[in-house]
Enzyme design. Sequence first.
Site, short mmCIF file in Angstrom:
data_model
loop_
_atom_site.label_atom_id
_atom_site.label_comp_id
_atom_site.label_asym_id
_atom_site.label_seq_id
_atom_site.Cartn_x
_atom_site.Cartn_y
_atom_site.Cartn_z
N GLU A 86 -4.29 -9.13 3.71
CA GLU A 86 -4.92 -8.73 4.97
C GLU A 86 -6.09 -9.63 5.37
OE1 GLU A 86 -3.70 -6.72 2.79
OE2 GLU A 86 -2.88 -4.91 3.69
N GLU A 90 0.83 -1.21 0.00
CA GLU A 90 0.00 0.00 0.00
C GLU A 90 0.87 1.26 0.00
OE1 GLU A 90 -2.33 -1.61 3.37
OE2 GLU A 90 -4.07 -0.96 2.23
C1 LIG Z 1 -7.39 -6.51 14.69
C2 LIG Z 1 -7.31 -5.10 15.05
C3 LIG Z 1 -8.43 -4.29 14.45
C4 LIG Z 1 -7.96 -2.86 14.38
C5 LIG Z 1 -8.82 -2.07 13.42
C6 LIG Z 1 -8.51 -2.57 11.98
C7 LIG Z 1 -8.47 -1.42 11.02
C8 LIG Z 1 -8.09 -1.95 9.62
C9 LIG Z 1 -6.60 -2.21 9.51
C10 LIG Z 1 -5.81 -0.92 9.50
C11 LIG Z 1 -4.34 -1.15 9.18
C12 LIG Z 1 -4.18 -2.02 7.99
C13 LIG Z 1 -2.83 -1.78 7.36
C14 LIG Z 1 -2.49 -2.92 6.41
O1 LIG Z 1 -3.39 -2.89 5.30
C15 LIG Z 1 -2.60 -4.22 7.11
C16 LIG Z 1 -1.39 -5.07 6.98
O2 LIG Z 1 -0.40 -4.73 6.38
S1 LIG Z 1 -1.54 -6.56 7.74
C17 LIG Z 1 0.00 -7.37 7.40
C18 LIG Z 1 0.03 -7.82 5.96
N1 LIG Z 1 1.20 -8.63 5.75
C19 LIG Z 1 1.18 -9.98 5.86
O3 LIG Z 1 0.16 -10.57 6.08
C20 LIG Z 1 2.48 -10.70 5.67
C21 LIG Z 1 2.66 -11.71 6.79
N2 LIG Z 1 3.98 -12.32 6.72
C22 LIG Z 1 4.27 -13.28 5.82
O4 LIG Z 1 3.51 -13.64 4.97
C23 LIG Z 1 5.65 -13.84 5.89
O5 LIG Z 1 6.14 -13.59 7.18
C24 LIG Z 1 6.61 -13.17 4.88
C25 LIG Z 1 6.58 -11.68 4.99
C26 LIG Z 1 6.21 -13.60 3.47
C27 LIG Z 1 8.01 -13.66 5.18
O6 LIG Z 1 7.98 -15.09 5.22
P1 LIG Z 1 9.26 -15.88 5.72
O7 LIG Z 1 10.45 -15.39 5.07
O8 LIG Z 1 8.89 -17.30 5.64
O9 LIG Z 1 9.42 -15.47 7.29
P2 LIG Z 1 8.43 -15.76 8.47
O10 LIG Z 1 7.04 -15.86 8.01
O11 LIG Z 1 9.02 -16.84 9.30
O12 LIG Z 1 8.53 -14.38 9.28
C28 LIG Z 1 9.78 -13.98 9.80
C29 LIG Z 1 9.52 -13.22 11.07
O13 LIG Z 1 8.87 -11.97 10.70
C30 LIG Z 1 7.64 -11.90 11.41
N3 LIG Z 1 6.69 -11.20 10.55
C31 LIG Z 1 6.37 -11.49 9.29
N4 LIG Z 1 5.49 -10.60 8.81
C32 LIG Z 1 5.23 -9.73 9.82
C33 LIG Z 1 4.39 -8.57 9.96
N5 LIG Z 1 3.67 -8.10 8.94
N6 LIG Z 1 4.38 -7.93 11.13
C34 LIG Z 1 5.13 -8.36 12.15
N7 LIG Z 1 5.97 -9.44 12.11
C35 LIG Z 1 5.99 -10.11 10.94
C36 LIG Z 1 7.24 -13.31 11.66
O14 LIG Z 1 6.33 -13.36 12.72
C37 LIG Z 1 8.56 -13.94 11.99
O15 LIG Z 1 8.89 -13.51 13.31
P3 LIG Z 1 9.79 -14.47 14.23
O16 LIG Z 1 9.01 -15.73 14.31
O17 LIG Z 1 11.08 -14.62 13.52
O18 LIG Z 1 9.86 -13.70 15.48
#
Ligand SMILES: CCCCCCCCCCCCC[C@H](O)CC(=O)SCCNC(=O)CCNC(=O)[C@H](O)C(C)(C)COP(=O)(O)OP(=O)(O)OC[C@H]1O[C@@H](n2cnc3c(N)ncnc32)[C@H](O)[C@@H]1OP(=O)(O)O
Length: 648
Positions: A136, A116
Amino acid sequence: MAKKIGVTMEVGNDGVAVITISNPPVNSLASPIISGLKEKFHAANQRSDVKAIVLTGNGGRFSGGFDINVFQQVHKTGDISLMPEVSIDLVCNLMEDSRKPLVAAVEGLALGGGLELAMACHARVAAPKAQLGLPELTLGVIPGFGGTQRLPRLVGLAKATDMILLSKSITSEEGQKLGLVDALVPSGGLLSTSRKWALDIADGHTAKALVHVFFAQRATSKVPNVTDAGLKPRPMKKVAVIGGGLMGSGIATALLLSNTRVVLKEVNPEYLQKGLKSVEANLKSLVSRGKLTQDKAGKALSLLKGVLDYAEFKDVDMVIEAVIENIQLKQKIFKEIEEICPPHCILASNTSTIDLNVIGEKTNSKDSIVGAHFFSPAHIMTLLEIVRTENTSAQVILDLMALGKAIKKVPVVVGNCIGFAVNRTFFPYTQGAHMLVNLGVDLFRVDSVITSFGMPLGPLQLGDLAGHGIGMAVKDIYAKAYGDRIFRSPLTELLLKSGRNGKINGRGYYIYEKGSKPKPDPSVLSVVEESRKLTNIMPGGKPISVTDKEIVEMILFPVVNEACRVLDEGVVIRASDLDVASVLGMSFPSYRGGIVFWADTVGPKYIYERLKRLSETYGGFFKPSRYLEERAMNGMLLSEPKASRSRM
Ligand SMILES: CCCCCCCCCCCCC[C@H](O)CC(=O)SCCNC(=O)CCNC(=O)[C@H](O)C(C)(C)COP(=O)(O)OP(=O)(O)OC[C@H]1O[C@@H](n2cnc3c(N)ncnc32)[C@H](O)[C@@H]1OP(=O)(O)O
């Protein structure tokens, strides 16, 4: 070691502020990051030494999106105030409405809020195979930083809905095809290209180039002594196409789609059936891609008649010959159709290379002979080169221009020379690549650098696509016409000898398998080694070392040089016609304005000096043309009209 979390900003001498997100491992948009971004974007917009801005992520990843931990805290505490204000303060006010151009340099992944943010930038440059998505819904929230609005505007509603509702990611390659990614570059060049893009936007180049192409395309409709001679185009109610191969069936398809009656002639029932089936397959493909309704396809097909003799030619308004590039065969056909067809009939050839005066040598009606050079696939590519000889009448040219527009082509009237305008200008494109490969440069790198420049296919993969047999067939014709600046490479011949005809038989420089992308074929390197031994041009027998920029210059500056000769000889009416032809015929990037417009942005003097130095090292292939030298020495642009009018 404690992980470094934060947002940095570095302002280069070029006036570009690079803002970098750092929050390993995925650069998630935690609160410190969001406040850091607000601070840095504000500062960048305030600083007078900042012309443009690039946003990127540290560690080979752009951003994995909003920090999911915050959601967890909100679930636990119910405290919604934990959700930072992002959409308006940051995304709209500081990014999208930034007074300074903002380009996203995307590598690895841009997901959720990460994508975004990238979509709030004014352009997106991505490295290959980056993962782009809005997942999301897998977390029970919607894209909340504007993605539901910006993604449909970039990729269309259908694709955006698919991506959001199914949380389906795409690669940066698909993103480029869809319009989500503006340029695809190797990781090594990501930041430099993003900086250039940001500066181009700041200087208005990108916009200037696209506006130039818009008006240049409209200018092609003005042909002196043809469109201003008070003539009216004659209707082309029935057109015959001779040859039902790839080109002939494509041309027939394009004509049928404009409700023109078509007679398709072949030499025997087998070839005729094949040709008719190809037309049918073209129409079916348009229907399956939603470009044509089923009943319109049926109506188009009803206008097609396959024949094995000339009986149906007695009342045709035009014949378009599209047989193999064999001079004797074409001469024979033109002699025959002149005897059969009505006097007003236009006798057109789709030849891509052969001199039209030679084709019409055995005929009397020289004023009716014209080139109708379509680009493959003829029912898709929009450029139609209308090739006139010194005898072609203004009426015939006007008729073919009108037909071209009727079948949704962009007709560009050009002069009669080997290769006409596009193929002549771009014959150095492949030759430059062959020279680099024979000088020891990796062939797959050459293609990758040139696609990063913005061409859809690198020169070597283009050879695979066209077919190396065709390359061999026309090689001697170009050598005879432009021998002083030909690079003679044995590579094509060696490929054919090793059974590599190109995509047509699944093997060239790349391997072509149904349903998958072309794969570099390492086994072709033995053929390359053999070619290098035969040409023996590597200095001291060692591969040369070149930068990506030098690869672009060694391939595209000779193309500019040949474009200068095309301008000098008046093969085109105006330089912008060649820009249009390069964009529509060779898919030269429109955001660079076309071959001549781009050369003028690089600078004729710089191009001249580079070619001069290259010719001193590598010979006549790079020798600057007279036109280029004159313009460079006099500080003139290549696009400035010549004092004397074009030869047409
Ligand atoms: C519920 C509350 C309601 C509040 C009101 C709601 C209002 C509406 C929302 C407003 C805001 C919205 C803004 C936005 O639109 C929303 C988002 O962006 S949501 C997040 C979207 N992103 C994802 O879903 C990606 C998730 N992650 C993955 O798919 C994978 O991690 C990856 C990025 C493809 C990487 O994969 P890998 O290389 O395999 O690594 P891992 O998966 O093992 O992750 C490594 C490590 O990083 C941590 N991590 C990954 N992504 C995030 C993240 N987005 N935020 C925080 N941490 C993240 C993951 O947990 C691992 O951590 P570790 O285990 O090593 O500590």
